[in-house]
Design a protein around this motif. Structure first.
Motif, PDB file in Angstrom:
ATOM      1  N   PRO A  85      -4.477   3.177  -2.796  1.00  0.00           N
ATOM      2  CA  PRO A  85      -3.983   4.481  -2.324  1.00  0.00           C
ATOM      3  C   PRO A  85      -4.356   5.631  -3.246  1.00  0.00           C
ATOM      4  O   PRO A  85      -4.437   6.784  -2.807  1.00  0.00           O
ATOM      5  CB  PRO A  85      -2.464   4.284  -2.276  1.00  0.00           C
ATOM      6  CG  PRO A  85      -2.263   2.812  -2.190  1.00  0.00           C
ATOM      7  CD  PRO A  85      -3.378   2.216  -2.973  1.00  0.00           C
ATOM      8  N   GLY A 143       1.049   4.026  -3.037  1.00  0.00           N
ATOM      9  CA  GLY A 143       0.789   5.458  -2.893  1.00  0.00           C
ATOM     10  C   GLY A 143       1.933   6.298  -3.407  1.00  0.00           C
ATOM     11  O   GLY A 143       1.737   7.334  -4.062  1.00  0.00           O
ATOM     12  N   LEU A 152       0.798  -1.221   0.000  1.00  0.00           N
ATOM     13  CA  LEU A 152       0.000   0.000   0.000  1.00  0.00           C
ATOM     14  C   LEU A 152       0.835   1.277   0.000  1.00  0.00           C
ATOM     15  O   LEU A 152       0.561   2.219  -0.750  1.00  0.00           O
ATOM     16  CB  LEU A 152      -0.953   0.002   1.200  1.00  0.00           C
ATOM     17  CG  LEU A 152      -2.203  -0.871   1.048  1.00  0.00           C
ATOM     18  CD1 LEU A 152      -2.882  -1.066   2.395  1.00  0.00           C
ATOM     19  CD2 LEU A 152      -3.164  -0.255   0.047  1.00  0.00           C
ATOM     20  N   SER A 191      -2.249   8.557   2.109  1.00  0.00           N
ATOM     21  CA  SER A 191      -3.323   7.566   2.019  1.00  0.00           C
ATOM     22  C   SER A 191      -2.781   6.159   2.157  1.00  0.00           C
ATOM     23  O   SER A 191      -3.426   5.285   2.744  1.00  0.00           O
ATOM     24  CB  SER A 191      -4.073   7.716   0.694  1.00  0.00           C
ATOM     25  OG  SER A 191      -3.234   7.468  -0.414  1.00  0.00           O
ATOM     26  N   GLY A 192      -1.561   5.918   1.647  1.00  0.00           N
ATOM     27  CA  GLY A 192      -0.960   4.594   1.795  1.00  0.00           C
ATOM     28  C   GLY A 192      -0.695   4.251   3.248  1.00  0.00           C
ATOM     29  O   GLY A 192      -0.967   3.139   3.698  1.00  0.00           O
ATOM     30  N   GLY A 199      -0.691  10.588  -1.935  1.00  0.00           N
ATOM     31  CA  GLY A 199      -0.551   9.152  -2.112  1.00  0.00           C
ATOM     32  C   GLY A 199       0.159   8.499  -0.952  1.00  0.00           C
ATOM     33  O   GLY A 199      -0.249   7.446  -0.466  1.00  0.00           O
ATOM     34  N   THR A 202      -2.741   1.313   5.191  1.00  0.00           N
ATOM     35  CA  THR A 202      -1.902   0.261   5.761  1.00  0.00           C
ATOM     36  C   THR A 202      -2.182   0.098   7.250  1.00  0.00           C
ATOM     37  O   THR A 202      -2.339  -1.026   7.753  1.00  0.00           O
ATOM     38  CB  THR A 202      -0.412   0.573   5.550  1.00  0.00           C
ATOM     39  OG1 THR A 202      -0.145   0.667   4.151  1.00  0.00           O
ATOM     40  CG2 THR A 202       0.462  -0.528   6.142  1.00  0.00           C
TER      41      THR A 202
END
Length: 484
Positions: free
Chosen positions: A140, A89, A85, A424-425, A421, A429
């Motif tokens: 992501p 991102g 993830l 959000s990752g 990105g 996660t």
């Protein structure tokens, strides 16, 4: 840009071009259709984490898979999903979020078809690993696109819908899986739980050009050492979570947590040093230091852990003690799904009125639902009132709807669009890891107690543990930044 065979063009009249260099383009805005498209891919990734659970018996009969192989069918997806993830991102920030979303969705659709066509259990395990990696590529980009292409009330609504999709996806997976296996669509049995992804994925791909194209202002560099340390840390933690229940928690497995702790400490030092030198770390310490990100994640972890434990132990009780099939077991979660969906729609308005206290309210409501369930089970066992059980599940869902979408918005509030990105990752996660850990710890806790105590006592004590998670969220909510 030349159109690639098999994929719609990534730039169209309704999207902003993605230049190879220069500043991040001004996003054309996230229209209703574009939001549906990106949330569709996210929903597929969430549903597929649980939809296969109710089909395991059929898969075992058809492909002659043993317990270890079936465990890999479930956990293999989560392993590669959680592991990739953050990298997914980062790639979206570097090469364009719509591009990575399209590639990830295409790969997810293809691997879903491979899962449905699997001739052997070994083939299915490999296909599930690849499916999880594809999900890690696309997921992501969803939150990152929302973060980069919206602002103000529009962003609040979009993140609210994202949070609703996250909560509903896990529940819907169990309901939909039971329904598909029971109906035996087209006579293909368990294969339908994967085949259903194909037409949905193709439809979303055909509309992906409607999604605005965004990327980071400057193309981030590669961080090989940080990527290696992050991978080692994640693999060690996931190995404990995934393999612990199956192997009986041997001592050597616990030693992996020591390796994970050492890897995490080394990762922090490496990333801080790289950022201080002007490099591009995989996990930027400056992004992770924002109060909204730091405190929001602190609340998201116990919230997600409690959610994962609740769903897992619910399935154990419904299918184990009461003997419900997959469809009946899933139907029992319908009150959660309905209430969650309704309340989540009003979460932005409630947050505008209450500010951060919406999370406090959500924790109180969620705790009330758990208390009601504990009383109904403790006093009414072995025939608790079905109406009161469903009511408790619905109240629990209302609390989750107040907490989840709000935390998503708080966590990303301070993250710059150029690092959306990465942010959000990290968020997804943390959410996935906590959910998996909660299911493992909750399931082990319940089964251990049920072996020496009555089922009712074990269930009540488990609900008390989940109440402690809600209490932790409540305490942290008092220090959260105001989401308004």
């Amino acid at each position: 840009m030349t159109q690639r065979k098999g994929l719609p063009p990534l730039n169209g009249p309704h999207a902003t071009p993605e230049p190879s260099t220069g500043a991040e383009p001004a996003a054309a805005g996230l229209t209703g259709l574009a939001l549906v498209v990106v949330l569709t891919g996210y929903a597929l990734s969430i549903v597929d984490a649980s939809i296969v659970n109710v089909a395991l018996a059929s898969i075992s009969d058809d492909l002659h898979g043993g317990p270890a192989a079936l465990e890999l069918v479930v956990s293999g997806y989560g392993l590669t999903y959680a592991l990739g993830l953050v990298l997914g991102g980062r790639l979206g920030d570097a090469f364009g979020r719509r591009r990575l979303y399209a590639y990830g969705l295409a790969a997810f659709t293809v691997t879903s078809a491979l899962c449905g066509l699997a001739p052997t259990i070994e083939f299915l395990v490999v296909a599930r690993l690849l499916q999880g990696a594809a999900a890690a590529m696309l997921v992501p980009q969803v939150l990152a696109t929302i973060q980069a292409a919206t602002e103000g009330p529009a962003r609040a609504r979009a993140i609210g819908m994202y949070g609703a999709t996250a909560g509903l996806g896990m529940v819907t997976g169990q309901i939909l899986g039971g329904l598909l296996v029971s109906l035996d669509v087209a006579g293909i049995g368990w294969r339908s739980v994967f085949a259903i992804n194909v037409p949905i994925g193709v439809a979303a791909l055909l509309a992906v050009r409607r999604v605005p194209a965004t990327r980071a202002e400057t193309k981030p560099g590669f961080d090989p050492l940080g990527t290696l340390l992050f991978g080692v840390t994640m693999v060690c933690v996931l190995a404990v979570v995934v393999a612990g229940p199956e192997l009986g928690w041997p001592l050597w497995l616990w030693s992996l947590l020591v390796v994970a702790a050492a890897g995490a400490l080394a990762l922090v030092r490496v990333e801080r040093g790289l950022e201080a030198r002007g490099g591009s770390p995989l996990l930027s310490p400056s992004v992770l230091s924002h109060p909204g990100m730091r405190r929001g994640l602190a609340a998201m972890v116990p919230f997600s852990a409690g959610f994962g434990a609740f769903l897992f132990v619910y399935a154990l009780i419904a299918q184990g003690h009461f003997g419900f099939g997959g469809l009946a077991s899933g139907a029992g979660l319908a009150p959660f799904a309905v209430v969650f969906f309704v309340v989540a729609r009003f979460t932005p308005k409630i947050a505008a009125a209450l500010g951060r206290r919406i999370v406090t309210l959500g924790a109180l409501v969620q705790g009330s639902g758990l208390l009601l369930l504990a009383l109904v089970i403790g006093l009414g066992w072995p025939h608790p009132s079905l109406v009161l059980v469903l009511l408790g599940i619905g109240v629990f869902g209302a609390g989750a709807a107040l907490i989840g979408p709000t935390l998503f918005r708080m966590i990303l509030a301070d993250v710059p669009s150029a690092q959306a990105g990465m942010g959000s990752g990290v968020l997804v996660t943390s959410q996935q890891m906590a959910t998996a850990l909660g299911a493992t710890v909750g399931g082990t806790f319940y089964l251990s107690l049920a072996g020496s105590l009555s089922t009712a006592t074990a269930a009540v004590l488990l609900l008390a543990l989940l109440g402690c998670f809600s209490l932790i969220v409540l305490v942290i909510s008092l220090k959260l930044p105001d989401p308004r």
